[in-house]
Design a protein around this motif. Structure first.
Motif, PDB file in Angstrom:
ATOM      1  N   ARG A 198       0.862  -1.179   0.000  1.00  0.00           N
ATOM      2  CA  ARG A 198       0.000   0.000   0.000  1.00  0.00           C
ATOM      3  C   ARG A 198       0.897   1.227   0.000  1.00  0.00           C
ATOM      4  O   ARG A 198       2.128   1.117   0.036  1.00  0.00           O
ATOM      5  N   TRP A 199       0.276   2.389  -0.016  1.00  0.00           N
ATOM      6  CA  TRP A 199       1.058   3.616   0.085  1.00  0.00           C
ATOM      7  C   TRP A 199       1.882   3.573   1.369  1.00  0.00           C
ATOM      8  O   TRP A 199       1.388   3.214   2.434  1.00  0.00           O
ATOM      9  N   VAL A 200       3.128   3.943   1.298  1.00  0.00           N
ATOM     10  CA  VAL A 200       4.153   3.953   2.342  1.00  0.00           C
ATOM     11  C   VAL A 200       4.470   2.563   2.905  1.00  0.00           C
ATOM     12  O   VAL A 200       5.141   2.444   3.935  1.00  0.00           O
ATOM     13  N   LYS A 201       4.047   1.512   2.212  1.00  0.00           N
ATOM     14  CA  LYS A 201       4.462   0.145   2.612  1.00  0.00           C
ATOM     15  C   LYS A 201       4.452  -0.733   1.358  1.00  0.00           C
ATOM     16  O   LYS A 201       3.794  -1.772   1.286  1.00  0.00           O
ATOM     17  N   ILE A 543      10.259   7.007   4.310  1.00  0.00           N
ATOM     18  CA  ILE A 543      11.704   6.823   4.428  1.00  0.00           C
ATOM     19  C   ILE A 543      12.092   6.471   5.863  1.00  0.00           C
ATOM     20  O   ILE A 543      13.261   6.590   6.248  1.00  0.00           O
ATOM     21  N   ASP A 544      11.116   6.010   6.629  1.00  0.00           N
ATOM     22  CA  ASP A 544      11.411   5.373   7.907  1.00  0.00           C
ATOM     23  C   ASP A 544      12.388   4.231   7.633  1.00  0.00           C
ATOM     24  O   ASP A 544      12.093   3.338   6.838  1.00  0.00           O
ATOM     25  N   PRO A 545      13.558   4.215   8.257  1.00  0.00           N
ATOM     26  CA  PRO A 545      14.576   3.228   7.870  1.00  0.00           C
ATOM     27  C   PRO A 545      14.176   1.785   8.149  1.00  0.00           C
ATOM     28  O   PRO A 545      14.625   0.875   7.446  1.00  0.00           O
ATOM     29  N   LEU A 546      13.345   1.544   9.157  1.00  0.00           N
ATOM     30  CA  LEU A 546      12.907   0.175   9.417  1.00  0.00           C
ATOM     31  C   LEU A 546      12.047  -0.339   8.273  1.00  0.00           C
ATOM     32  O   LEU A 546      12.266  -1.447   7.758  1.00  0.00           O
ATOM     33  N   ASP A 547      11.073   0.452   7.852  1.00  0.00           N
ATOM     34  CA  ASP A 547      10.240   0.041   6.722  1.00  0.00           C
ATOM     35  C   ASP A 547      11.035   0.002   5.428  1.00  0.00           C
ATOM     36  O   ASP A 547      10.808  -0.858   4.567  1.00  0.00           O
ATOM     37  N   ARG A 548      11.985   0.913   5.276  1.00  0.00           N
ATOM     38  CA  ARG A 548      12.795   0.918   4.057  1.00  0.00           C
ATOM     39  C   ARG A 548      13.689  -0.328   3.962  1.00  0.00           C
ATOM     40  O   ARG A 548      14.064  -0.738   2.870  1.00  0.00           O
ATOM     41  N   GLN A 549      14.060  -0.920   5.099  1.00  0.00           N
ATOM     42  CA  GLN A 549      14.810  -2.172   5.027  1.00  0.00           C
ATOM     43  C   GLN A 549      14.043  -3.201   4.201  1.00  0.00           C
ATOM     44  O   GLN A 549      14.599  -3.868   3.334  1.00  0.00           O
ATOM     45  N   GLN A 550      12.757  -3.332   4.477  1.00  0.00           N
ATOM     46  CA  GLN A 550      11.933  -4.291   3.727  1.00  0.00           C
ATOM     47  C   GLN A 550      11.714  -3.837   2.293  1.00  0.00           C
ATOM     48  O   GLN A 550      11.870  -4.619   1.348  1.00  0.00           O
ATOM     49  N   MET A 551      11.365  -2.569   2.100  1.00  0.00           N
ATOM     50  CA  MET A 551      11.003  -2.107   0.757  1.00  0.00           C
ATOM     51  C   MET A 551      12.208  -2.080  -0.172  1.00  0.00           C
ATOM     52  O   MET A 551      12.098  -2.450  -1.351  1.00  0.00           O
ATOM     53  N   SER A 573      10.320  10.018  11.781  1.00  0.00           N
ATOM     54  CA  SER A 573       9.746   9.762  10.464  1.00  0.00           C
ATOM     55  C   SER A 573       8.442  10.524  10.289  1.00  0.00           C
ATOM     56  O   SER A 573       7.575  10.502  11.173  1.00  0.00           O
ATOM     57  N   HIS A 574       8.275  11.154   9.130  1.00  0.00           N
ATOM     58  CA  HIS A 574       7.060  11.915   8.844  1.00  0.00           C
ATOM     59  C   HIS A 574       5.884  11.009   8.507  1.00  0.00           C
ATOM     60  O   HIS A 574       4.749  11.480   8.451  1.00  0.00           O
ATOM     61  N   THR A 575       6.124   9.726   8.246  1.00  0.00           N
ATOM     62  CA  THR A 575       5.015   8.822   7.898  1.00  0.00           C
ATOM     63  C   THR A 575       4.686   7.815   8.990  1.00  0.00           C
ATOM     64  O   THR A 575       3.570   7.314   9.044  1.00  0.00           O
ATOM     65  N   THR A 576       5.646   7.487   9.869  1.00  0.00           N
ATOM     66  CA  THR A 576       5.365   6.509  10.922  1.00  0.00           C
ATOM     67  C   THR A 576       5.467   7.092  12.325  1.00  0.00           C
ATOM     68  O   THR A 576       4.958   6.488  13.276  1.00  0.00           O
ATOM     69  N   GLY A 577       6.144   8.240  12.466  1.00  0.00           N
ATOM     70  CA  GLY A 577       6.340   8.830  13.782  1.00  0.00           C
ATOM     71  C   GLY A 577       7.460   8.198  14.590  1.00  0.00           C
ATOM     72  O   GLY A 577       7.743   8.643  15.703  1.00  0.00           O
ATOM     73  N   ARG A 578       8.103   7.175  14.058  1.00  0.00           N
ATOM     74  CA  ARG A 578       9.189   6.527  14.793  1.00  0.00           C
ATOM     75  C   ARG A 578      10.425   7.428  14.860  1.00  0.00           C
ATOM     76  O   ARG A 578      10.694   8.197  13.944  1.00  0.00           O
ATOM     77  N   LEU A 579      11.187   7.249  15.931  1.00  0.00           N
ATOM     78  CA  LEU A 579      12.472   7.933  16.099  1.00  0.00           C
ATOM     79  C   LEU A 579      13.598   6.932  15.854  1.00  0.00           C
ATOM     80  O   LEU A 579      13.547   5.799  16.352  1.00  0.00           O
ATOM     81  N   HIS A 580      14.617   7.352  15.090  1.00  0.00           N
ATOM     82  CA  HIS A 580      15.745   6.472  14.833  1.00  0.00           C
ATOM     83  C   HIS A 580      17.047   7.256  14.914  1.00  0.00           C
ATOM     84  O   HIS A 580      17.087   8.460  14.631  1.00  0.00           O
ATOM     85  N   THR A 581      18.109   6.550  15.251  1.00  0.00           N
ATOM     86  CA  THR A 581      19.424   7.173  15.259  1.00  0.00           C
ATOM     87  C   THR A 581      19.832   7.512  13.825  1.00  0.00           C
ATOM     88  O   THR A 581      19.383   6.881  12.856  1.00  0.00           O
ATOM     89  N   LEU A 590      22.067   3.760   2.577  1.00  0.00           N
ATOM     90  CA  LEU A 590      23.334   3.672   1.856  1.00  0.00           C
ATOM     91  C   LEU A 590      23.247   2.770   0.634  1.00  0.00           C
ATOM     92  O   LEU A 590      23.857   3.035  -0.400  1.00  0.00           O
ATOM     93  N   PHE A 591      22.482   1.686   0.728  1.00  0.00           N
ATOM     94  CA  PHE A 591      22.403   0.722  -0.364  1.00  0.00           C
ATOM     95  C   PHE A 591      21.307   1.137  -1.340  1.00  0.00           C
ATOM     96  O   PHE A 591      20.247   0.519  -1.447  1.00  0.00           O
ATOM     97  N   GLY A 592      21.566   2.201  -2.049  1.00  0.00           N
ATOM     98  CA  GLY A 592      20.653   2.774  -3.024  1.00  0.00           C
ATOM     99  C   GLY A 592      21.247   4.082  -3.514  1.00  0.00           C
ATOM    100  O   GLY A 592      22.382   4.439  -3.158  1.00  0.00           O
ATOM    101  N   HIS A 593      20.491   4.797  -4.366  1.00  0.00           N
ATOM    102  CA  HIS A 593      20.947   6.117  -4.813  1.00  0.00           C
ATOM    103  C   HIS A 593      20.705   7.086  -3.662  1.00  0.00           C
ATOM    104  O   HIS A 593      19.583   7.539  -3.417  1.00  0.00           O
ATOM    105  N   LEU A 594      21.776   7.435  -2.967  1.00  0.00           N
ATOM    106  CA  LEU A 594      21.676   8.121  -1.681  1.00  0.00           C
ATOM    107  C   LEU A 594      21.175   9.546  -1.828  1.00  0.00           C
ATOM    108  O   LEU A 594      21.567  10.281  -2.741  1.00  0.00           O
ATOM    109  N   GLY A 595      20.324   9.924  -0.894  1.00  0.00           N
ATOM    110  CA  GLY A 595      19.856  11.297  -0.803  1.00  0.00           C
ATOM    111  C   GLY A 595      19.503  11.628   0.635  1.00  0.00           C
ATOM    112  O   GLY A 595      19.671  10.817   1.555  1.00  0.00           O
ATOM    113  N   ILE A 596      19.020  12.842   0.821  1.00  0.00           N
ATOM    114  CA  ILE A 596      18.632  13.340   2.146  1.00  0.00           C
ATOM    115  C   ILE A 596      17.257  13.966   2.020  1.00  0.00           C
ATOM    116  O   ILE A 596      16.975  14.702   1.069  1.00  0.00           O
ATOM    117  N   GLU A 597      16.400  13.694   2.968  1.00  0.00           N
ATOM    118  CA  GLU A 597      15.050  14.276   3.033  1.00  0.00           C
ATOM    119  C   GLU A 597      14.876  14.793   4.450  1.00  0.00           C
ATOM    120  O   GLU A 597      14.253  14.165   5.294  1.00  0.00           O
TER     121      GLU A 597
END
Length: 750
Positions: A198-201, A543-551, A573-581, A590-597
């Motif tokens: 779905r959207w964001v997953k 771009i929550d890194p936990l969800d991005r691991q799967q996607m 994260s603006h879509t999940t609200g999670r906090l990450h280091t 890193l394992f992709g075309h790197l950018g910053i948001e």
């Protein structure tokens, strides 16, 4: 009592007696054998592991060994599964060609082979063996007035692809419902893997048993969809990244399409795909032709090999992107619609200082677009927001040594826009009096109308001509519901998709070097059709890194890392609200075309310093990341995911270990590093940037590595035995750099 059987003499079985051709193509440890017996429609008798040189007798043996026995209570001859399966051959599954004349006739074709060409040359010999090559089969049913050209190509990567073009050679219109190609898979391929989401997953894997019936994945969104099948795989139960024969197909089309896996009650199984045509969408006049999309098919030992064939094909294209993919800053999550020149220049300054190479201005720069309810379709720089135009920002960005990119959504329109008020007939709708439901406050602009197409093209060209714009973020934020030409009511998704492709092509021809990103509510248009025209995809709006691991893990099943937009998110994260280091966010990107948001103005000096380190590491490693082979370790249900990239020479590798959850066991299985040379020795260096992961408890080999610039370990040990895994907290990760030190000495085997 057994049904009576007698010898069958029927034109279906030998439309051209004696016109038998058997062709063997092979590349990259894959073989494809195609049989055309007595002029019948071509059928694949083997697609899988390489068979080696066969010769005429071997080719005959492969084809004749594949002929099934005749079963009771069925047709009195062996059933044939052609590239375009047809009922005339006894096939009771889904037909490859479905349609009829306006009076209902002509619905059951008997396609026969009229001509064959290999790499553009007519095939005269009865047997042919080749490396990678392109076969063309000219098929026809003269009585029904139908002609089909089927192209089947084995690429140097071992990737197989085929497509079909139907021509109406009759005297009356032909209404085409479906043109779906198929490839056979063996009975031991008893499990299916494809994707939902779905959207964001996006790209959530799902497995099921390959049973009798049809597993049909129809996409009616008018775009590829966040829930697309992506790649539909079949293999033996439990197949993984590194083990088990796997066959997979992908329909390379960005509009409505289908993937299917079908098993009939005899046990025969096929995978297939093609465009999904809406009722009345394809009405072929006499001599008119329809060409379907490519159906890609990949075979390998494990999912990694299936993926690598896609990756190697894409990387072999002359227009494929350079490995030096620029670090990108997209300002959407920093400013949203609040465009202020001073603030944006400050963001650009901060970005350039940490090594960013491309600056992208997102939605909100045009027309009345102060929020998402207005302005779409008016691709004119807003005088209200940009009284001096975009040039002051573009010039500032370029003066800092960065490229400038800009957001567009060319296929969409707000009803609150100048273009919609002037031309309401350009909005896609089922009739002049009916409008589709709004989605995200927008409708679809009908690019199949020449004047609407010219409006969008010309306004985009004007903007691109006005400044040095190197990159377009091409968005598409809604599904196509009831999408028809408003004046006629005729469905127009097929033509809309073709018009979108044409617009992308035209812009690129006019602006050499222009890059386009396919963004569609995030990752809802990821397919090999759009990637013939674009230079990367946006994997997801999440771009929550936990969800991005799967996607990211599963998006790379089709496309290589350099085509995946993968950005470092802000702390929350603006879509999940999670906090990450920052470490976990950067490691996941890193394992992709790197950018910053991220709003860099809110980053601390310590965060900016760490971010600078990650960007420097990316620049150091991007050639490896974007030329090497993706490898993913089979670790069962472990919460420690291990994947990496190994160089083509297997002399360098970069791996990431990510903890994606809490384990119910206090220790983890050893880390086995796939893809390495078992005859080599590797120096293993753990890489820790910034503060490193929390909750870290390190095994002895790690501490030894930290004290002496890594540890040297035989490749066979890393592959088959492994290293003790560290303990880290959930949603933390770490990197390993591996460098070949030389071959294992003979004494090491004593």
């Amino acid at each position: 009592m057994s049904p009576h059987r007698s010898a069958v003499h029927h034109p279906v079985l030998a439309p051209h007696p004696g016109a038998t051709h058997r062709i063997h193509l092979t590349a990259a440890e894959v073989s494809v054998v195609v049989d055309v017996t007595d002029g019948r429609s071509p059928a694949i008798t083997h697609w899988g592991a390489a068979l080696g040189p066969l010769g005429d007798e071997g080719l005959d043996a492969v084809c004749e060994a594949a002929v099934d026995v005749v079963v009771q209570n069925a047709v009195d001859v062996p059933v044939r599964i052609a590239l375009l399966p047809q009922a005339a051959d006894g096939w009771l599954g889904r037909p490859g060609l479905s349609g009829a004349r306006e009076d209902g006739s002509g619905w059951s074709p008997r396609l026969v082979t009229e001509a064959i060409a290999l790499d553009g040359q007519p095939l005269g010999a009865s047997h042919a063996e080749s490396g990678p090559g392109l076969l063309r089969f000219d098929l026809a049913d003269a009585e029904l007035g139908l002609a089909v050209v089927v192209e089947l190509e084995l690429l140097p990567s071992g990737l197989l692809r085929q497509r079909a073009a139907l021509t109406n050679t009759g005297e009356t219109p032909y209404l085409l419902d479906e043109l779906t190609l198929a490839v056979p898979v063996p009975a031991h391929a008893d499990e299916l893997l494809d994707f939902a989401g779905r959207w964001v997953k996006e790209r959530t894997p799902q497995r099921r048993e390959f049973t009798v019936g049809t597993h049909l994945r129809e996409n009616r969104r008018g775009r590829t969809g966040a829930d697309s099948a992506h790649v539909l795989h079949a293999g033996p139960s439990g197949f993984g990244f590194r083990e088990g024969e796997v066959w997979g197909v992908h329909t390379a089309f960005s509009g409505n399409h289908r993937h299917l896996a079908e098993q009939v009650n005899t046990g025969r199984r096929v995978l297939g795909g093609g465009e999904l045509l809406l009722p009345g969408e394809l009405r072929l006049a006499p001599d008119e032709q329809y060409t379907g999309p490519w159906l890609y098919a990949s075979y390998g030992n494990g999912l990694d090999e299936v993926a690598s064939r896609f990756h190697r094909h894409l990387r072999s294209r002359p227009h494929h992107v350079d490995a030096r993919r620029p670090v990108t800053l997209n300002v959407w999550e920093a400013v949203y619609f609040d465009h202020d020149l001073a603030r944006l220049k400050d963001l650009a300054d901060r970005a350039a200082a940490i090594g960013v190479e491309r600056f992208v201005l997102d939605d909100g720069w045009f027309g009345s677009r102060r929020d998402d309810t207005s302005g779409l379709g008016d691709w004119v720089v807003s005088d209200e927001v940009w009284p001096q135009g975009l040039a002051p920002l573009v010039d500032h960005v370029r003066g800092l040594g960065m490229e400038f990119g800009l957001w567009f959504e060319p296929e969409m329109v707000n009803e609150d826009s100048e273009v919609a008020r002037a031309h309401p007939e350009w909005i896609m709708a089922p009739s002049p009096d009916r409008m589709p439901l709004r989605s995200r406050s927008q409708q679809v602009l009908n690019l199949t109308i020449p004047e609407a197409y010219a409006h969008v093209r010309d306004q985009m060209m004007t903007v691109l001509d006005s400044c040095e714009i190197a990159y377009i973020k091409w968005d598409h934020n809604r599904d196509l519901l009831e999408s028809a030409t408003r004046a006629t009511g005729r469905a127009a998704v097929h033509e809309q998709t073709a018009a979108t492709y044409r617009l992308m092509d035209e812009l690129k021809v006019a602006h050499r070097g222009l890059e386009i990103e396919s963004c569609s509510s995030g990752g809802a248009r990821v397919d090999l059709g759009v990637l013939e025209r674009t230079d990367r995809v946006w994997v997801s709006d999440c771009i929550d890194p936990l969800d991005r691991q799967q996607m990211n893990r599963w998006t790379s099943q089709l496309i290589p890392l350099e085509l995946m937009g993968s950005h470092i998110a802000s702390g929350r994260s603006h879509t999940t609200g999670r906090l990450h280091t920052l470490g976990f966010r950067a490691l996941s990107a890193l394992f992709g075309h790197l950018g910053i948001e991220w709003d860099l103005a809110r980053a601390t000096e310590a965060e900016l310093a760490e971010l600078r380190e990650w960007i420097a590491l990316y620049k150091e490693q991007r050639e490896l990341l974007f030329t090497g082979d993706l490898v993913r370790a089979d670790r069962g249900d472990s919460v420690l995911w291990l994947h990496g990239v190994v160089s083509p020479q297997r002399d360098r590798a970069l791996f990431t270990l990510a903890c994606v959850g809490r384990s119910d066991q206090s220790q983890h299985d050893r880390l086995r590093f796939p893809g390495l040379d078992p005859e080599a020795r590797y120096r293993v260096r753990p890489l820790l940037l910034g503060e490193g992961p929390t909750g870290m408890s390190l095994p002895p080999w790690w501490r030894r590595a930290a004290a002496q610039d890594g540890v040297v370990v035989p490749g066979a040990v890393l592959l088959r035995s492994g290293l003790a895994a560290p303990l880290i907290d959930p949603e933390q990760g770490m990197l390993f750099s591996l460098t070949r030190e030389g071959a294992v000495s003979p004494a090491a085997h004593d």
